[in-house]
Scaffold this motif. Structure first.
Motif, PDB file in Angstrom:
ATOM      1  N   ASN A  81      -4.805 -10.601  -4.488  1.00 20.06           N
ATOM      2  CA  ASN A  81      -4.416 -10.280  -3.125  1.00 20.06           C
ATOM      3  C   ASN A  81      -5.032  -8.929  -2.774  1.00 20.06           C
ATOM      4  O   ASN A  81      -5.593  -8.245  -3.634  1.00 20.06           O
ATOM      5  CB  ASN A  81      -2.888 -10.241  -2.993  1.00 20.06           C
TER       6      ASN A  81
ATOM      7  N   GLN B  85      -3.722  -6.143  -2.084  1.00 22.35           N
ATOM      8  CA  GLN B  85      -3.101  -4.989  -2.741  1.00 22.35           C
ATOM      9  C   GLN B  85      -3.663  -4.804  -4.153  1.00 22.35           C
ATOM     10  O   GLN B  85      -3.913  -3.675  -4.589  1.00 22.35           O
ATOM     11  CB  GLN B  85      -1.575  -5.162  -2.820  1.00 22.35           C
ATOM     12  N   HIS B  86      -3.843  -5.920  -4.842  1.00 21.05           N
ATOM     13  CA  HIS B  86      -4.425  -5.855  -6.177  1.00 21.05           C
ATOM     14  C   HIS B  86      -5.831  -5.268  -6.098  1.00 21.05           C
ATOM     15  O   HIS B  86      -6.209  -4.383  -6.876  1.00 21.05           O
ATOM     16  CB  HIS B  86      -4.463  -7.267  -6.771  1.00 21.05           C
TER      17      HIS B  86
ATOM     18  N   ASP C 126       4.602  -7.506  -9.156  1.00 21.35           N
ATOM     19  CA  ASP C 126       5.594  -6.620  -8.537  1.00 21.35           C
ATOM     20  C   ASP C 126       5.212  -5.158  -8.710  1.00 21.35           C
ATOM     21  O   ASP C 126       5.325  -4.357  -7.780  1.00 21.35           O
ATOM     22  CB  ASP C 126       6.982  -6.851  -9.156  1.00 21.35           C
TER      23      ASP C 126
ATOM     24  N   GLU D   1       2.236  -3.916  -9.084  1.00 24.94           N
ATOM     25  CA  GLU D   1       1.102  -3.572  -8.220  1.00 24.94           C
ATOM     26  C   GLU D   1       1.526  -3.428  -6.767  1.00 24.94           C
ATOM     27  O   GLU D   1       1.024  -2.565  -6.055  1.00 24.94           O
ATOM     28  CB  GLU D   1       0.001  -4.634  -8.347  1.00 24.94           C
ATOM     29  N   HIS D   2       2.445  -4.272  -6.336  1.00 21.12           N
ATOM     30  CA  HIS D   2       2.895  -4.142  -4.955  1.00 21.12           C
ATOM     31  C   HIS D   2       3.714  -2.882  -4.739  1.00 21.12           C
ATOM     32  O   HIS D   2       3.713  -2.305  -3.668  1.00 21.12           O
ATOM     33  CB  HIS D   2       3.693  -5.378  -4.522  1.00 21.12           C
TER      34      HIS D   2
ATOM     35  N   LYS E 162       1.885  -0.100  -1.712  1.00 22.43           N
ATOM     36  CA  LYS E 162       2.850  -0.561  -0.712  1.00 22.43           C
ATOM     37  C   LYS E 162       2.173  -0.540   0.649  1.00 22.43           C
ATOM     38  O   LYS E 162       2.375   0.388   1.449  1.00 22.43           O
ATOM     39  CB  LYS E 162       4.065   0.382  -0.704  1.00 22.43           C
TER      40      LYS E 162
ATOM     41  N   ASN F 211      -0.869  -6.363   4.406  1.00 21.17           N
ATOM     42  CA  ASN F 211      -2.145  -6.998   4.101  1.00 21.17           C
ATOM     43  C   ASN F 211      -3.273  -6.396   4.918  1.00 21.17           C
ATOM     44  O   ASN F 211      -4.362  -6.146   4.403  1.00 21.17           O
ATOM     45  CB  ASN F 211      -2.074  -8.500   4.369  1.00 21.17           C
TER      46      ASN F 211
END
Lengths: 151, 151
Positions: free
Chosen positions: A14, A16-17, B124, B126-127, B131, B134
């Motif tokens: 994604n 964020q990754h 989780d 990584e998110h 933060k 998208n």
DNA sequence: GGGCAATTAATGTATATACATATAAATTTG
DNA sequence: CAAATTTATATGTATATACATTAATTGCCC
């Protein structure tokens, strides 16, 4: 070279990754370029950072703690960094009269002259590294702030 | 903590200069958090990176060179990293039949199981680090790409 | 096929870094 | 004011990293 080419990967879990990979990767590139740049002056990026902090205080002395809290990555070796710069005669270090635990660190004329020399080309160098419009740069800063703010 | 608070500096020469500081600073924070996270699994972020590359090849072997070219920071110690992971029995290393200069590196079941365990919490994690919405994440990626593209 | 350059991996070395500990001085506390 | 605590800096140690060099093998060119 962009991240995808560098690590031969085109799909990411994604956005964020990918941000995390991209951040580490891009910062690594920048760091490597800075290391190369400062090598011509026999400095590491961190040593340069310390000298600039000392110039900011000049002609007042700074303590090791003050330098450390203003450094970009506050690891525990401000002591050793300062020792290195002292060996190069770019700063002086002597016991602080008021608090004998502390040391007074002052940038020397040699140090100031070296910074002055670097100043001449440094802005150009930074603009070459961060080739962004003002508004893009501000956006980038604010997105990076969002990340650092929550960590 | 944001850059300004961290280095006690509120004024910067220009947005580009701040971008470079911010990039190194934020990447450093992320790296430190990752190091902390992986410590629970007795891995460094780079060792994890190597294991993921090997999983990507599994069940085929990878050479040291292949691992190195896919690593985030391609320094010269892929050899030593791999040796470390071998000692932990997370991969096997043996001479390549076709080209005896190369070595065949394969992730072990232990390695795969470890990754599977990390997978459970990694997204989780990584998110939490990145933060961002998208669309913000995509913007950030594209700005980082602009920088890495020109270096 | 023999000699030579190129490729692959490992190693040597110096420096950087993270983390723990030590040392010394100042400050607080009873 | 002595003992305990906190603060400032330095050092010890293990690991990481950058960079150069070595060693072994392969492929190329004649």
């Amino acid at each position: 070279m962009k991240l995808e080419e560098a690590i031969k990967q085109t799909k990411f879990n994604n956005a964020q990754h990918k941000v995390l990979l991209n951040l580490i990767y891009t910062a690594g590139l920048v760091h490597a370029e800075q290391t190369r740049f400062f090598k011509a002056y026999d400095l590491s990026p961190q040593q340069f950072n310390v000298l600039r902090i000392l110039r900011g205080q000049h002609p007042n002395p700074a303590s090791v703690g003050l330098v450390q809290e203003r450094m970009l990555d506050q690891m525990s070796n401000a002591s050793r960094l300062i020792e290195k710069l002292k060996q190069k005669k770019l700063l002086t270090r002597r016991e602080c009269k008021e608090d004998r635990r502390q040391v007074d660190i002052v940038i020397t004329d040699d140090g100031l002259n070296l910074l002055k020399e670097i100043d001449k080309v440094f802005i150009d160098f930074e603009h070459r590294l961060a080739k962004l419009s003002n508004s893009d740069a501000e956006t980038l800063n604010s997105l990076l702030d969002q990340i650092s703010h929550t960590i």
